[in-house]
Design an enzyme around this catalytic site. Structure first.
Site, PDB file in Angstrom:
ATOM      1  N   ASP A   1      49.827  52.304  36.043  1.00  0.00           N
ATOM      2  CA  ASP A   1      50.424  51.376  35.074  1.00  0.00           C
ATOM      3  C   ASP A   1      51.862  51.734  34.741  1.00  0.00           C
ATOM      4  OD1 ASP A   1      48.011  50.094  35.039  1.00  0.00           O
ATOM      5  OD2 ASP A   1      47.751  50.188  32.867  1.00  0.00           O
TER       6      ASP A   1
ATOM      7  N   ASN B   1      47.074  45.150  37.342  1.00  0.00           N
ATOM      8  CA  ASN B   1      46.241  44.764  36.202  1.00  0.00           C
ATOM      9  C   ASN B   1      46.730  45.465  34.941  1.00  0.00           C
ATOM     10  OD1 ASN B   1      44.233  43.566  34.695  1.00  0.00           O
ATOM     11  ND2 ASN B   1      42.626  44.986  35.332  1.00  0.00           N
TER      12      ASN B   1
ATOM     13  N   ASP C   1      40.413  51.440  22.321  1.00  0.00           N
ATOM     14  CA  ASP C   1      40.246  52.131  23.598  1.00  0.00           C
ATOM     15  C   ASP C   1      39.255  53.281  23.517  1.00  0.00           C
ATOM     16  OD1 ASP C   1      41.966  50.441  24.887  1.00  0.00           O
ATOM     17  OD2 ASP C   1      43.691  51.798  24.839  1.00  0.00           O
TER      18      ASP C   1
ATOM     19  N   GLU D   1      40.967  45.455  30.638  1.00  0.00           N
ATOM     20  CA  GLU D   1      40.828  45.501  32.103  1.00  0.00           C
ATOM     21  C   GLU D   1      39.512  44.910  32.558  1.00  0.00           C
ATOM     22  OE1 GLU D   1      43.924  48.591  31.187  1.00  0.00           O
ATOM     23  OE2 GLU D   1      42.159  47.756  30.216  1.00  0.00           O
TER      24      GLU D   1
ATOM     25  N   HIS E   1      39.256  51.819  34.110  1.00  0.00           N
ATOM     26  CA  HIS E   1      39.418  53.270  34.035  1.00  0.00           C
ATOM     27  C   HIS E   1      38.669  53.885  32.861  1.00  0.00           C
ATOM     28  CE1 HIS E   1      43.105  52.772  31.176  1.00  0.00           C
ATOM     29  NE2 HIS E   1      42.554  51.593  31.354  1.00  0.00           N
ATOM     30  N   ARG E   2      38.680  53.231  31.711  1.00  0.00           N
ATOM     31  CA  ARG E   2      38.045  53.823  30.528  1.00  0.00           C
ATOM     32  C   ARG E   2      36.516  53.787  30.623  1.00  0.00           C
ATOM     33  NH1 ARG E   2      42.027  55.745  28.210  1.00  0.00           N
ATOM     34  NH2 ARG E   2      44.004  54.645  27.905  1.00  0.00           N
TER      35      ARG E   2
ATOM     36  N   LYS F   1      44.673  54.271  37.221  1.00  0.00           N
ATOM     37  CA  LYS F   1      45.437  53.367  36.363  1.00  0.00           C
ATOM     38  C   LYS F   1      46.107  54.128  35.221  1.00  0.00           C
ATOM     39  CE  LYS F   1      44.731  49.261  33.472  1.00  0.00           C
ATOM     40  NZ  LYS F   1      45.795  48.466  34.067  1.00  0.00           N
TER      41      LYS F   1
END
Length: 430
Positions: free
Chosen positions: A47, A91, A311, A339, A383-384, A409
């Protein structure tokens, strides 16, 4: 695919890479500054590299080596660009939102686009706000969604309203560009602003670069015209969001993990608040100037409003599986616009592991224990979600994660650090 090896009583020290949110904002402020800035401990991830490349497309020279970069700022005066330039942002919703206002200051025409998922992420309110402020911006296809065409040439400025309910990045985007608007910009928030700490982070970065933001709490923000970001040398602190998975590892294994390059006593990162949540859930937390140690304990479920740190929902959802009593997470409907639809992704994959999870319109109810069993799980290219599943795998044998590379990412070295972390615990046989 990545199989997670269970472990207990992990004892480790982990150096956390630079903050993704801060890296984005420092790059943008440095690009708009008067003179050359040197930035240290930058996060070199998918990112943030997309943000740097987009700024280059706008005409900003950036030389990036390892964890440092030199950015030759333009004081808000961009070189002319001929023809229409396409700016591909993968993204990275953060890159898209923050950069649209910056591109409105540039000199040329730019097409901002990205992956199919990015083209599903709403951007209508920010575009409408920029149009009201006089910027040349329009949709290239579906109304309200990328791709977006930006015809640079400046932002006249004025007063504009934002609801605040979809993304705080709309506000951050306008604020970052505001010093170079012709008349200044006043932004009024008409609803409940989500992810407020990220706005504080934006204001903090602007002030570091010498720009004043006048504000009335989270109701109104004003930036006068004629200001300029001042170039300098800045260091990025560690990413609290990335550190959260290692704190969670200590929590679920009843171990002790110290994260370095984290500044809990002075950080403007909202996700540092997860430490308070973990304490309420039963962990012991030791905060020092530049590090944090989390020690696991007997975990208990809690009820919490996570609008300020959305997040961290996947991290909390992972820890909640091993707590006594249910955990209720609410006021995070905007997680459906990330995402992935994170609420749906968590409910789906946690249930695949046998967990009892109830999905609500704005949150989740997670019941601990039950018939948990390992399985092949899908992080939904998020990713998370992938990193939260890794936390679960420390306690649950047989967790195998598809598309594990999606962590690049925000955290390209995650698996290397995670494997090193797990090796410092006591292994369970699978």
């Amino acid at each position: 695919m990545k199989e997670i090896r269970p472990a207990s009583q992990i004892e480790a020290v982990v150096a956390i890479p630079g903050s993704k949110s801060m890296t984005h904002r420092l790059l943008i402020a440095a690009a708009l500054a008067e003179g050359s800035s040197v930035l240290h401990r930058l996060l070199s991830a998918e990112d943030t590299l997309l943000t740097a490349q987009a700024l280059r497309c706008l005409g900003v020279p950036i030389s990036w080596h390892g964890q440092s970069a030199r950015v030759s700022g333009n004081a808000g005066v961009f070189p002319p660009v001929s023809g229409r330039k396409e700016v591909f942002l993968g993204n990275s919703g953060t890159s898209l939102r923050l950069l649209l206002s910056i591109a409105a200051l540039a000199r040329g025409e730019f097409l901002f686009t990205g992956t199919p998922r990015l083209r599903q992420r709403p951007i209508g309110e920010l575009v409408a706000a920029l149009q009201k402020l006089g910027a040349g911006i329009s949709f290239a296809a579906a109304q309200g969604f990328p791709p977006v065409i930006v015809s640079g040439g400046g932002i006249p400025g004025g007063r504009v309203e934002l609801s605040g309910k979809e993304s705080s990045q709309f506000l951050s985007s306008l604020l970052l560009a505001a010093p170079y608007s012709q008349e200044g910009i006043r932004i009024e928030i008409t609803g409940e602003l989500v992810s407020r700490p990220y706005v504080d982070l934006t204001v903090d970065v602007m002030q570091r670069f010498g720009v004043t933001v006048l504000r009335d709490g989270y109701r109104s923000f004003q930036v006068a015209p004629g200001g300029k970001y001042q170039a300098g040398e800045y260091t990025v602190e560690g990413d609290a969001s990335s550190a959260s998975y290692f704190w969670a590892a200590a929590a679920v294994t009843q171990g002790a993990v110290t994260t370095e390059n984290i500044y809990p006593l002075a950080s403007s990162q909202g996700d540092i608040g997860l430490l308070d949540v973990l304490e309420v859930m039963g962990c012991r937390v030791r905060r020092s100037t530049d590090r944090v140690t989390v020690e696991g304990g007997v975990l208990r479920g809690i009820e919490l409003d996570m609008a300020g740190m959305p997040d961290m929902v996947p991290t909390v959802a992972a820890v909640a599986l091993f707590a006594e009593g249910k955990t209720t997470i609410r006021n995070v409907a905007h997680l459906r616009l990330k995402e992935s639809d994170r609420l749906q992704a968590i409910a789906t994959e946690w249930q695949r592991l046998g967990a009892r999870v109830a999905e609500r319109q704005d949150g989740l109810i997670i019941h601990p224990g039950g018939g948990l069993a390992g399985a092949v799980v899908d992080p939904h290219d998020d990713h998370r979600i992938a990193m939260a599943l890794a936390v679960i795998g420390l306690r649950l044998p047989g967790v195998i994660i598809r598309n594990e590379d999606c962590v690049s990412k925000s955290f390209p070295t995650f698996w290397q650090l995670w494997d090193s972390l797990a090796s410092q615990g006591k292994f369970h046989s699978s």
